[in-house]
Scaffold this active site. Sequence first.
Site, PDB file in Angstrom:
ATOM      1  N   ARG A  94       0.810  -1.221   0.000  1.00 47.92           N
ATOM      2  CA  ARG A  94       0.000   0.000   0.000  1.00 47.92           C
ATOM      3  C   ARG A  94       0.844   1.273   0.000  1.00 47.92           C
ATOM      4  O   ARG A  94       0.392   2.312  -0.478  1.00 47.92           O
ATOM      5  CB  ARG A  94      -0.914   0.017   1.217  1.00 47.92           C
ATOM      6  CG  ARG A  94      -2.045  -0.975   1.063  1.00 47.92           C
ATOM      7  CD  ARG A  94      -3.121  -0.693   2.046  1.00 47.92           C
ATOM      8  NE  ARG A  94      -4.211  -1.644   1.887  1.00 47.92           N
ATOM      9  CZ  ARG A  94      -5.261  -1.689   2.668  1.00 47.92           C
ATOM     10  NH1 ARG A  94      -5.377  -0.835   3.659  1.00 47.92           N
ATOM     11  NH2 ARG A  94      -6.215  -2.561   2.460  1.00 47.92           N
ATOM     12  N   ASP A 143     -15.584  10.276   8.094  1.00 47.52           N
ATOM     13  CA  ASP A 143     -14.501   9.306   7.918  1.00 47.52           C
ATOM     14  C   ASP A 143     -13.171  10.042   8.054  1.00 47.52           C
ATOM     15  O   ASP A 143     -13.077  11.243   7.793  1.00 47.52           O
ATOM     16  CB  ASP A 143     -14.586   8.621   6.540  1.00 47.52           C
ATOM     17  CG  ASP A 143     -13.821   7.296   6.502  1.00 47.52           C
ATOM     18  OD1 ASP A 143     -14.477   6.241   6.623  1.00 47.52           O
ATOM     19  OD2 ASP A 143     -12.581   7.324   6.375  1.00 47.52           O
TER      20      ASP A 143
HETATM   21  C1  LIG Z   1     -14.233  -0.966   6.100  1.00 46.41           C
HETATM   22  S1  LIG Z   1     -14.753   0.702   6.080  1.00 46.41           S
HETATM   23  C2  LIG Z   1     -16.422   0.532   6.697  1.00 46.41           C
HETATM   24  C3  LIG Z   1     -17.421   1.386   5.935  1.00 46.41           C
HETATM   25  C4  LIG Z   1     -18.866   1.212   6.363  1.00 46.41           C
HETATM   26  N1  LIG Z   1     -19.067   1.610   7.720  1.00 46.41           N
HETATM   27  C5  LIG Z   1     -19.334  -0.200   6.129  1.00 46.41           C
HETATM   28  O1  LIG Z   1     -19.510  -0.953   7.099  1.00 46.41           O
HETATM   29  O2  LIG Z   1     -19.507  -0.578   4.965  1.00 46.41           O
HETATM   30  C6  LIG Z   1     -13.882   1.358   7.508  1.00 46.41           C
HETATM   31  C7  LIG Z   1     -13.743   2.863   7.472  1.00 46.41           C
HETATM   32  O3  LIG Z   1     -13.322   3.313   8.766  1.00 46.41           O
HETATM   33  C8  LIG Z   1     -12.473   4.431   8.571  1.00 46.41           C
HETATM   34  N2  LIG Z   1     -11.650   4.639   9.780  1.00 46.41           N
HETATM   35  C9  LIG Z   1     -10.669   3.838  10.266  1.00 46.41           C
HETATM   36  N3  LIG Z   1     -10.121   4.389  11.364  1.00 46.41           N
HETATM   37  C10 LIG Z   1     -10.777   5.550  11.586  1.00 46.41           C
HETATM   38  C11 LIG Z   1     -10.656   6.570  12.575  1.00 46.41           C
HETATM   39  N4  LIG Z   1      -9.755   6.509  13.567  1.00 46.41           N
HETATM   40  N5  LIG Z   1     -11.487   7.635  12.481  1.00 46.41           N
HETATM   41  C12 LIG Z   1     -12.400   7.713  11.490  1.00 46.41           C
HETATM   42  N6  LIG Z   1     -12.556   6.789  10.521  1.00 46.41           N
HETATM   43  C13 LIG Z   1     -11.751   5.712  10.573  1.00 46.41           C
HETATM   44  C14 LIG Z   1     -11.673   4.075   7.342  1.00 46.41           C
HETATM   45  O4  LIG Z   1     -11.127   5.212   6.701  1.00 46.41           O
HETATM   46  C15 LIG Z   1     -12.704   3.338   6.484  1.00 46.41           C
HETATM   47  O5  LIG Z   1     -13.288   4.161   5.511  1.00 46.41           O
END
Ligand SMILES: C[S@@+](CC[C@H](N)C(=O)[O-])C[C@H]1O[C@@H](n2cnc3c(N)ncnc32)[C@H](O)[C@@H]1O
Length: 294
Positions: A56, A166
């Site tokens: 990545r 996000d």
């Molecule tokens: C796998 S996606 C899940 C998206 C959606 N909630 C779903 O279940 O389909 C996880 C998301 O969490 C966000 N994320 C991870 N750590 C985070 C943090 N500390 N604060 C805010 N967002 C975060 C990532 O950028 C990513 O877009």
Amino acid sequence: MSLAGAKAVGRPTAPEAAGANGAELGSTEFAAIAAIMQSDARIHLAPGKVTLVQSRLNRRVRKHGLDSFKDYVKLVQSNAEERRAMVVALTTNHTHFFREGHHFDHLRETAMPWLKKQAEHKPVRIWSAGCSSGEEVYSIAMCLRGPDRGTASWLDRADVKLLATDLSPIVVDTARSGVYPANAVQPIPAPYRASWLRPEGADFAVVDEVRKMVTARVLNLFEAWPMRQKYDVIFCRNVMIYFDDAAKAELEARFVDLLVPGGYLYIGHSERLIGAAATQMKPAGHTIYVKEGR
Ligand SMILES: C[S@@+](CC[C@H](N)C(=O)[O-])C[C@H]1O[C@@H](n2cnc3c(N)ncnc32)[C@H](O)[C@@H]1O
């Protein structure tokens, strides 16, 4: 993704990752990167993720004209902008419309009648926390609007707003635009697709009535939250899997605090409540919880 599911940070068990397509990530640099992810986003990088991290980040190493992770880590440690870009590059944003369909069944059948009542005497607020590119929040908004345009009149009399946040500005831009390629909108049930999307070139755009219900913004969940009022529903799904238990417990306690009594919390299929939240929330379905005290 799975950057999660981890043991201790900083003890890569894998050998130095082979650099077939770029620089090699050694254990010292992996440990430094893992420490930054932990401190900036509370994302826990398991030792087994060396190869994933390398693949990545190789693009960013090349972008800066560097040929080693040693130099890249030095850059990240002295350059706040690149440090943020690295954290974003290491998030996984997999999502889709109407993911985990039982949550939307529950929203329609159980939460919505209650939300309609709430909306008669107060603003209704819903949060998609860790929204990725917005498919989750628009699935919620479409459920509220109903399968056809005629069923949403209660919303016109109500103050209902959805917040989508996000860490990654890239996915938040997509959430804000509400424009998705044809293959992304396939999981939307046909009547909702017909009512709430319009073609835009080769893509599909969420119609204004739905898009305008949503505010999308960048927010790290471990920083101060902008809300000035309590929330009725929080979706935080497939986000906490990337955090260690202390971070999960802290975040879940803040969610519980933000919810009104009777408010709902939806979490991802492999997640569970721990710490104080587990005692303050009552199960209301698979990975669905309601705050006591309605
Ligand atoms: C796998 S996606 C899940 C998206 C959606 N909630 C779903 O279940 O389909 C996880 C998301 O969490 C966000 N994320 C991870 N750590 C985070 C943090 N500390 N604060 C805010 N967002 C975060 C990532 O950028 C990513 O877009």
